[in-house]
Design a protein around this motif. Structure first.
Motif, PDB file in Angstrom:
ATOM      1  N   SER A 152      -0.913 -36.317  33.002  1.00  0.00           N
ATOM      2  CA  SER A 152      -2.019 -35.865  32.163  1.00  0.00           C
ATOM      3  C   SER A 152      -1.456 -35.425  30.811  1.00  0.00           C
ATOM      4  O   SER A 152      -0.585 -34.562  30.752  1.00  0.00           O
ATOM      5  N   ILE A 153      -1.962 -36.030  29.744  1.00  0.00           N
ATOM      6  CA  ILE A 153      -1.538 -35.662  28.394  1.00  0.00           C
ATOM      7  C   ILE A 153      -2.740 -35.055  27.699  1.00  0.00           C
ATOM      8  O   ILE A 153      -3.621 -35.766  27.218  1.00  0.00           O
ATOM      9  N   GLU A 154      -2.809 -33.729  27.709  1.00  0.00           N
ATOM     10  CA  GLU A 154      -3.944 -33.003  27.143  1.00  0.00           C
ATOM     11  C   GLU A 154      -3.447 -31.709  26.520  1.00  0.00           C
ATOM     12  O   GLU A 154      -2.397 -31.190  26.901  1.00  0.00           O
ATOM     13  N   GLU A 155      -4.216 -31.174  25.584  1.00  0.00           N
ATOM     14  CA  GLU A 155      -3.855 -29.899  24.957  1.00  0.00           C
ATOM     15  C   GLU A 155      -3.961 -28.753  25.961  1.00  0.00           C
ATOM     16  O   GLU A 155      -3.085 -27.909  26.056  1.00  0.00           O
ATOM     17  N   GLU A 156      -5.046 -28.735  26.735  1.00  0.00           N
ATOM     18  CA  GLU A 156      -5.281 -27.684  27.730  1.00  0.00           C
ATOM     19  C   GLU A 156      -4.888 -28.183  29.117  1.00  0.00           C
ATOM     20  O   GLU A 156      -5.188 -29.318  29.479  1.00  0.00           O
ATOM     21  N   GLU A 157      -4.245 -27.319  29.900  1.00  0.00           N
ATOM     22  CA  GLU A 157      -3.865 -27.693  31.263  1.00  0.00           C
ATOM     23  C   GLU A 157      -5.124 -27.855  32.119  1.00  0.00           C
ATOM     24  O   GLU A 157      -5.990 -26.980  32.126  1.00  0.00           O
ATOM     25  N   GLY A 209       1.558 -31.210  27.362  1.00  0.00           N
ATOM     26  CA  GLY A 209       0.662 -30.717  26.326  1.00  0.00           C
ATOM     27  C   GLY A 209       0.837 -29.241  26.085  1.00  0.00           C
ATOM     28  O   GLY A 209       1.735 -28.605  26.632  1.00  0.00           O
ATOM     29  N   GLY A 210      -0.033 -28.707  25.248  1.00  0.00           N
ATOM     30  CA  GLY A 210       0.019 -27.286  24.932  1.00  0.00           C
ATOM     31  C   GLY A 210       1.194 -26.941  24.054  1.00  0.00           C
ATOM     32  O   GLY A 210       1.856 -27.798  23.498  1.00  0.00           O
ATOM     33  N   ASP A 211       1.431 -25.658  23.937  1.00  0.00           N
ATOM     34  CA  ASP A 211       2.528 -25.178  23.071  1.00  0.00           C
ATOM     35  C   ASP A 211       3.821 -25.033  23.812  1.00  0.00           C
ATOM     36  O   ASP A 211       3.980 -24.639  24.861  1.00  0.00           O
ATOM     37  N   TRP A 263       1.842 -32.465  33.784  1.00  0.00           N
ATOM     38  CA  TRP A 263       1.002 -32.168  32.631  1.00  0.00           C
ATOM     39  C   TRP A 263       1.878 -32.075  31.384  1.00  0.00           C
ATOM     40  O   TRP A 263       2.875 -31.356  31.358  1.00  0.00           O
TER      41      TRP A 263
END
Length: 109
Positions: free
Chosen positions: A90-95, A107-109, A105
């Motif tokens: 999963s490549i997303e900003e939010e988990e 993404g994110g910081d 996962w």
């Protein structure tokens, strides 16, 4: 089943190279403006001479199709690698909610 391709990248056999592209600034802007002026005048030979002469400096400011194709191939090979390993990627900003076996996962910081 899909197979890894290595036309532009050797991932996953080798690590992906991190380049660190930059936005154009005053340091390189004058050179880029001169190259573009030659192109607009139809003087492609003069533009190519400047490009060849300053290739090392320009590389971090220029995304050409070879670089874009490399990125696409590396993403594709990453997808194949995770699929073969039985992982969900999963490549997303939010988990995403919930964690399950073989979940990865990015993404994110």
């Amino acid at each position: 089943m899909a197979k890894f391709t290595h036309e532009y990248s050797n991932f996953p056999d080798e690590l992906i190279t991190i380049v660190g592209y930059k936005n154009v600034n005053d340091t390189i802007g004058e050179l880029i403006n001169q190259i573009n002026a030659y192109r607009l005048d139809g003087n492609y030979a003069a533009a190519q001479i400047l490009i060849d002469e300053y290739a090392t400096q320009l590389k971090k400011y220029n995304l050409d199709m070879e670089i874009i194709n490399t990125m696409v191939e590396e993403i594709r090979n990453t997808q194949i690698k995770s699929y073969v390993a039985g992982q969900f990627l999963s490549i997303e900003e939010e988990e995403p909610d919930g964690v399950w076996e073989n979940f990865v996962w990015l993404g994110g910081d």
